[in-house]
Every structure is written in C-alpha cells, then in structure tokens.
Design a protein around this motif. Structure first.
Motif, PDB file in Angstrom:
ATOM      1  N   GLU A 110       5.290   6.141  -5.976  1.00 28.87           N
ATOM      2  CA  GLU A 110       4.878   5.154  -4.976  1.00 28.87           C
ATOM      3  C   GLU A 110       3.540   4.514  -5.397  1.00 28.87           C
ATOM      4  OE1 GLU A 110       6.480   3.931  -2.598  1.00 28.87           O
ATOM      5  OE2 GLU A 110       5.021   3.129  -1.161  1.00 28.87           O
ATOM      6  N   ASP A 111       2.606   5.336  -5.852  1.00 32.51           N
ATOM      7  CA  ASP A 111       1.320   4.822  -6.370  1.00 32.51           C
ATOM      8  C   ASP A 111       1.578   3.819  -7.489  1.00 32.51           C
ATOM      9  OD1 ASP A 111      -0.200   6.376  -4.708  1.00 32.51           O
ATOM     10  OD2 ASP A 111      -0.971   7.724  -6.249  1.00 32.51           O
ATOM     11  N   GLU A 112       2.420   4.232  -8.427  1.00 38.76           N
ATOM     12  CA  GLU A 112       2.652   3.387  -9.618  1.00 38.76           C
ATOM     13  C   GLU A 112       3.268   2.053  -9.224  1.00 38.76           C
ATOM     14  OE1 GLU A 112       4.914   6.154 -11.917  1.00 38.76           O
ATOM     15  OE2 GLU A 112       3.105   7.271 -12.497  1.00 38.76           O
ATOM     16  N   LYS A 113       4.217   2.119  -8.282  1.00 43.15           N
ATOM     17  CA  LYS A 113       4.881   0.881  -7.837  1.00 43.15           C
ATOM     18  C   LYS A 113       3.837  -0.093  -7.233  1.00 43.15           C
ATOM     19  CE  LYS A 113       6.679  -0.039  -3.901  1.00 43.15           C
ATOM     20  NZ  LYS A 113       7.137   0.253  -2.590  1.00 43.15           N
ATOM     21  N   CYS A 114       2.971   0.454  -6.379  1.00 42.31           N
ATOM     22  CA  CYS A 114       1.990  -0.416  -5.702  1.00 42.31           C
ATOM     23  C   CYS A 114       0.967  -0.963  -6.703  1.00 42.31           C
ATOM     24  CB  CYS A 114       1.275   0.348  -4.592  1.00 42.31           C
ATOM     25  SG  CYS A 114       2.403   0.873  -3.295  1.00 42.31           S
ATOM     26  N   LEU A 115       0.552  -0.113  -7.643  1.00 41.03           N
ATOM     27  CA  LEU A 115      -0.444  -0.557  -8.630  1.00 41.03           C
ATOM     28  C   LEU A 115       0.132  -1.635  -9.532  1.00 41.03           C
ATOM     29  CD1 LEU A 115      -1.858   2.987  -9.414  1.00 41.03           C
ATOM     30  CD2 LEU A 115      -3.196   1.084  -8.482  1.00 41.03           C
ATOM     31  N   SER A 116       1.400  -1.485  -9.880  1.00 38.23           N
ATOM     32  CA  SER A 116       1.960  -2.514 -10.765  1.00 38.23           C
ATOM     33  C   SER A 116       2.110  -3.829  -9.996  1.00 38.23           C
ATOM     34  CB  SER A 116       3.248  -2.005 -11.417  1.00 38.23           C
ATOM     35  OG  SER A 116       4.350  -2.628 -10.878  1.00 38.23           O
TER      36      SER A 116
ATOM     37  N   ASP B  72      -3.263   4.846   9.737  1.00 34.47           N
ATOM     38  CA  ASP B  72      -3.846   5.970   8.995  1.00 34.47           C
ATOM     39  C   ASP B  72      -3.049   6.276   7.733  1.00 34.47           C
ATOM     40  OD1 ASP B  72      -5.867   6.105  10.886  1.00 34.47           O
ATOM     41  OD2 ASP B  72      -5.911   8.290  10.861  1.00 34.47           O
ATOM     42  N   ASN B  73      -2.806   5.220   6.951  1.00 32.23           N
ATOM     43  CA  ASN B  73      -2.093   5.388   5.686  1.00 32.23           C
ATOM     44  C   ASN B  73      -3.094   5.772   4.609  1.00 32.23           C
ATOM     45  OD1 ASN B  73       0.224   4.315   7.030  1.00 32.23           O
ATOM     46  ND2 ASN B  73      -0.649   2.278   6.739  1.00 32.23           N
ATOM     47  N   GLU B  74      -2.785   6.871   3.945  1.00 32.29           N
ATOM     48  CA  GLU B  74      -3.685   7.344   2.889  1.00 32.29           C
ATOM     49  C   GLU B  74      -3.165   6.909   1.527  1.00 32.29           C
ATOM     50  OE1 GLU B  74      -4.958  11.749   4.245  1.00 32.29           O
ATOM     51  OE2 GLU B  74      -2.869  11.554   3.680  1.00 32.29           O
ATOM     52  N   ALA B  75      -4.075   6.831   0.555  1.00 35.28           N
ATOM     53  CA  ALA B  75      -3.650   6.716  -0.843  1.00 35.28           C
ATOM     54  C   ALA B  75      -4.428   7.772  -1.622  1.00 35.28           C
ATOM     55  CB  ALA B  75      -3.939   5.321  -1.376  1.00 35.28           C
TER      56      ALA B  75
ATOM     57  N   PHE C 299       0.873  -1.176   0.000  1.00 35.67           N
ATOM     58  CA  PHE C 299       0.000   0.000   0.000  1.00 35.67           C
ATOM     59  C   PHE C 299       0.908   1.223   0.000  1.00 35.67           C
ATOM     60  CE2 PHE C 299      -3.064   3.034   1.881  1.00 35.67           C
ATOM     61  CZ  PHE C 299      -4.184   2.741   1.110  1.00 35.67           C
ATOM     62  N   PRO C 300       0.523   2.287  -0.696  1.00 34.20           N
ATOM     63  CA  PRO C 300       1.418   3.450  -0.766  1.00 34.20           C
ATOM     64  C   PRO C 300       1.862   3.941   0.615  1.00 34.20           C
ATOM     65  CG  PRO C 300      -0.435   3.740  -2.253  1.00 34.20           C
ATOM     66  CD  PRO C 300      -0.708   2.484  -1.472  1.00 34.20           C
ATOM     67  N   GLN C 301       3.111   4.284   0.708  1.00 39.28           N
ATOM     68  CA  GLN C 301       3.672   4.917   1.920  1.00 39.28           C
ATOM     69  C   GLN C 301       4.139   6.296   1.477  1.00 39.28           C
ATOM     70  OE1 GLN C 301       4.082   3.412   5.137  1.00 39.28           O
ATOM     71  NE2 GLN C 301       2.672   1.904   4.240  1.00 39.28           N
ATOM     72  N   TYR C 302       3.370   7.311   1.810  1.00 42.12           N
ATOM     73  CA  TYR C 302       3.670   8.647   1.268  1.00 42.12           C
ATOM     74  C   TYR C 302       4.656   9.415   2.138  1.00 42.12           C
ATOM     75  CZ  TYR C 302      -0.289   8.161  -1.947  1.00 42.12           C
ATOM     76  OH  TYR C 302      -1.147   7.748  -2.929  1.00 42.12           O
ATOM     77  N   LYS C 303       5.286  10.374   1.451  1.00 40.23           N
ATOM     78  CA  LYS C 303       6.113  11.361   2.172  1.00 40.23           C
ATOM     79  C   LYS C 303       5.261  12.616   2.351  1.00 40.23           C
ATOM     80  CE  LYS C 303      10.791  10.077   1.779  1.00 40.23           C
ATOM     81  NZ  LYS C 303      11.025   9.102   0.708  1.00 40.23           N
ATOM     82  N   TYR C 304       5.398  13.233   3.518  1.00 40.13           N
ATOM     83  CA  TYR C 304       4.612  14.445   3.836  1.00 40.13           C
ATOM     84  C   TYR C 304       5.542  15.623   3.990  1.00 40.13           C
ATOM     85  CZ  TYR C 304       0.605  11.461   4.361  1.00 40.13           C
ATOM     86  OH  TYR C 304      -0.407  10.568   4.105  1.00 40.13           O
TER      87      TYR C 304
END
Ligand code: PLP
Length: 496
Positions: free
Chosen positions: A262-268, A298-301, A245-250
C-alpha cells in the motif's frame, strides 16, 4: 485553600452530593494542583440539555449553529472535565478538537495574567510585523525556537492552522521561484502580470496533497483538504495534484506485506503526479502531509512511507511541508509526531496551531522571503498566547506530562484493543500513538450512535472520517481517566 479551590469547590458541590469526600465534594486530585469531579456527572436526559437548547435558539438568531453540540460553562470546567450550562460534567477526551493541552482552568495558567507585565502584553496586542515589543526576539528564541523541530531555525508566527498552512504554501512558492530566478530581481513583466493574476508573475505552481487530508478551510488550504465534501462544495479550487494516502489493514503486525505494498502504491502515485503536473506546466512546488490524517479518519502511514516521501521530494526539488496542527504539542508521545519517523533530513516546513495556542510554521533560511510584506498580516500571531505557551511548556516539563501521555496512552490503547476483541462486530482497527488514538466502528450509523451515547454517559469524544472515533485527551489525562472512559465505553457497547 488556594483562591482556585475557593472559586471552584463550592460551585462543584451542587454537582456531586452523593459520595462527598473532600471539602464535602465528590472529587479527586487528578493533577497536583487541579481538582476534578471523581467521575462524570450527567444530570439531563439529553445533551444538549434545556439551557443549552435555549442558548442555541438565541444564538441561531444571529449566527449559524449547525455545529454547536452544547454550551459550556468555562468558569466551572476543570482539569479533564468540561462542564455544561445544564450541570453536566463530561470527561473530555476531545478537548476542543485537540486544542487544550493542560485541561480547563489550570491554576498555573489562571495565574499568568495576574502579572501586570503579562496583562499589558495581552491588552496591547501589536501588529507584530511592524511594531513588535521589546521582548519579542527573546520570546521567540526562548519559547518557540526552543521547541523547534530539529534542523529548523526560523519561525513565522500566525493565528490559526489554516492561515499557517496558507502562508507556508506562499513561502514554498517564493522559495521555488527564487531557485529559478536566482539573484536577478523581478522583471517588469512579472510585476505587471501578477497584478492581473497571470503568469509569469503569478506562476502556475501547485501543492500536492493526499486524499483524506485536512489542512484547513481558507481558499488555498481548502484546495488541499479532501476529508468531506461539505467543506468544499460550491467553492472554486485550484487544479492541484491529489495522491492516495495509505489505507492500512489492522492489526499492523499481521498485515506487514500488504501494508508495505500500500505504501509503495501511494508513493509511486506521488512520483507520477509530480511528473504529470510538470508536463502540464503546473509543477509541484511542495507536498503537504499530516503525520496522522486526523479529520479524515486518523489514517496513519508508516515511518518508512514518510522517509520515502521525503526522498521523492528531495529528488524532484519539491519542498516537504508537515502539517502538525493537530498532532503537534505532545499527545503522540513526542512533541512533534514526525519525530517518530526518523527522517533523514529535517522537513522543509512544519506548521502548528491548536495546543500551541497560536499558529505558525518553522522553516529554515531558504523559506524566509528577503523582501518585506511578502509574508505578512496585521497581527502575525499574538504575544499574549506566547506567554500562555511559555507556562504550558514549563508545566509539561515540571509535571513530566510526556511520560504521563505514554503511560495513559498505553492503558487507553490496550483497553480499546480489549474492547475490540470483546465486540468484534462493532469495533476494529484500534490505532495511534500516545493518547492520540482512534478506533473504527462497523459503520457510520453505529459510530454516530456510540459518540452520542458516550456523551450521555459522561464521555465527550469526537468522530472523524466515515467510521472512526478519535481520542484527543489533554496531556494531564491519566490512567484513572482512561479506565473511566473504557468502563463507560464498554457499557455503551453492551447497550447497543
Ligand atoms: C491537520 C490540520 N491542519 C489544519 C487545520 C486547520 O486549523 P484551523 O481550524 O485552526 O484553521 C486543522 C484543524 O483541525 C487540522 O487538523
């Protein structure tokens, strides 16, 4: 004075002798008809205090109590404040793990079962699948389908979040097999093999879930839960695919390109796992995802992630199940969190529970089994809870609580961002929507210490994931409450 005030105020008096203002009690009008202490009251040096500790030792004799934080006094608890048996009144921004929409003892809910018809509905709980009451079709239409996510016209009611997900998985498997089987009936081989848990009757299908997800603790749901080992250890699990699941930087606005990658990596990874499990002969029938991973931290995508995820599901003939058990009910600023995502199509299945009082899932006709007893249990929900939900929905509308969530959420989120810049060595990554917010701490020891010190300062929060503090106030939580939380949070951070 309403009977509600007569019941609450004299008892509250003993808790707030200092700055008495209304009926001799230090309280404020937090909500048009609900009275609260003006600020948290902490009377014991430890929470749990001595009376809670005594009750805990009594309870441990008959039940495991490792998770019990304190014993509450639900007679006295009011509005945003949970009272404990030791006389503490905590401003509750955790609300029974995100499950209390209107705070404690809301006067309009207290009134509900004074109506004799409602009381009869409560005490004559039917086995809804076989003997529903005469009002049931109307209640489902006028209450539950009235809040159905756009594009979903069927509802299956259940009890809790786990059993809603569990039965939603079954619906997805039945849908998947029906697509393969077409109009043909079951074969004798299918009917015989399912009785000994073997294919083709018990097919090798799978549900794809995400690392960090939490979808419940019952056996099937547990195979899709990956938030903490303690939930899973020693329990057999299905070999089902688990994607990152995406792990975002804030802050998000400063890390757009990196988070997109990060989105692309998880989706692929999702696409690859669907292909891998097809080759393994365990095809993925459904994907389950939380709009915001809650227990897991509370991980967002991003909305773009969810739209792309839906595209992958559609192109692979896989159902998309959005688990709104924790996010549903208004606290993200929309009634369903996935409304923030502008999905091209409705999700196939949306599960709910918690603030909605009963559990269940919305779906369309394709996910409703044709044969009886395939999705079934004794209670299948609870009409008594639907009566409460009806009143809750009316209060949300009458009191414009969605707008309230927006306003209070803005104050709380900005305040957390300010604290983050005042204490960068302790806090980072403020995030969330509406009042459904979280912040990370520098490590889990600091997080645990902040949560317990906040409690001793009159604020009940909850941890999630490794290092996060989550905020899950009721929908009646106002800007004034947000300011109390932020002031006390600042004091706690200063004291560390
Ligand atoms: C997203 C999500 N799904 C499912 C569940 C399980 O719900 P329950 O505890 O009612 O079984 C939870 C509980 O916290 C949850 O947060």
């Amino acid at each position: 004075m309403s009977s509600f005030l007569v019941n609450v105020l004299p008892k509250a008096h003993t808790y707030a002798r200092s700055k008495c203002s209304i009926y001799g009690v230090n309280c404020m009008k937090a909500y048009s008809t609900n009275w609260e202490p003006k600020e948290p009251i902490v009377r014991t040096k430890t929470i749990p205090g001595p009376k809670s500790a005594e009750l805990k030792s009594q309870l441990s004799a008959v039940q495991s109590t490792g998770t019990v934080q304190f014993f509450a006094d639900y007679e006295k608890s009011t509005g945003n404040y949970i009272f404990d048996v030791d006389g503490n009144a905590l401003l509750d921004v955790y609300t029974q793990i995100s499950s209390v929409p209107l705070g404690y003892n809301h006067p309009r809910l207290l009134n509900i079962f004074k109506d004799e018809n409602n009381l009869k509905t409560l005490i004559n709980r039917p086995a809804l699948g076989v003997f529903p009451g005469k009002e049931w079709p109307d209640k489902l239409n006028s209450i539950l389908l009235n809040i159905a996510p756009k594009g979903l016209n069927k509802i299956t009611t259940m009890m809790c979040g786990s059993c809603s997900n569990e039965n939603a998985f079954k619906s997805i498997f039945l849908w998947y097999q029906t697509k393969i089987r077409g109009e043909k009936g079951f074969t004798a081989e299918e009917m015989n093999s399912c009785m000994i848990n073997m294919p083709p009757g018990a097919p090798n299908l799978s549900i794809l879930s995400f690392k960090g997800a939490f979808h419940g603790r019952t056996l099937g749901a547990l195979s899709t839960t990956h938030s903490k080992y303690i939930h899973k250890i020693d329990v057999p699990s299905f070999d089902w695919p688990i994607a990152s699941f995406p792990q975002y930087k804030y802050p998000l606005e400063d890390n757009v390109a990196e988070n997109k990658k990060e989105d692309e990596k998880c989706l692929s990874e999702v696409q690859s796992l669907i292909e891998e499990y097809k080759k393994k002969d365990k095809p993925v029938a459904g994907v389950i995802v939380e709009p915001i991973q809650s227990e897991g931290g509370d991980n967002e995508a991003s909305p773009a992630f969810f739209r792309a995820l839906q595209k992958i599901c559609k192109s692979n003939g896989v159902a998309l199940l959005i688990d709104e058990v924790q996010t549903g009910g208004g606290s993200t600023g929309k009634f369903w969190c996935h409304e923030h995502f502008n999905l091209e199509y409705p999700p196939d299945v949306v599960t709910f529970s918690k603030k909605l009082q009963l559990g269940g899932y919305f779906h369309n006709d394709d996910f409703a089994p044709k044969e009886p007893y395939r999705i079934f249990n004794t209670w299948m929900g609870d009409p008594g809870k639907v009566i409460l939900l009806e009143e809750i929905l009316k209060v949300i509308k009458d009191e414009k609580l969605m707008a309230n969530v927006e306003a209070a959420g803005k104050v709380l989120k900005q305040g957390l961002l300010n604290l983050e810049s005042e204490f960068p060595q302790l806090l980072n990554s403020t995030r969330g929507r509406g009042t459904f917010l979280a912040v990370n701490c520098s490590n889990s020891k600091v997080r645990d210490s902040i949560v317990s010190t906040l409690r001793l300062n009159g604020i009940q929060t909850g941890g999630c994931g490794e290092v996060s503090i989550r905020f899950r106030p009721a929908l009646i939580f106002k800007e004034a409450h947000a300011n109390i939380v932020l002031d006390r949070f600042r004091n706690v951070l200063r004291s560390l």
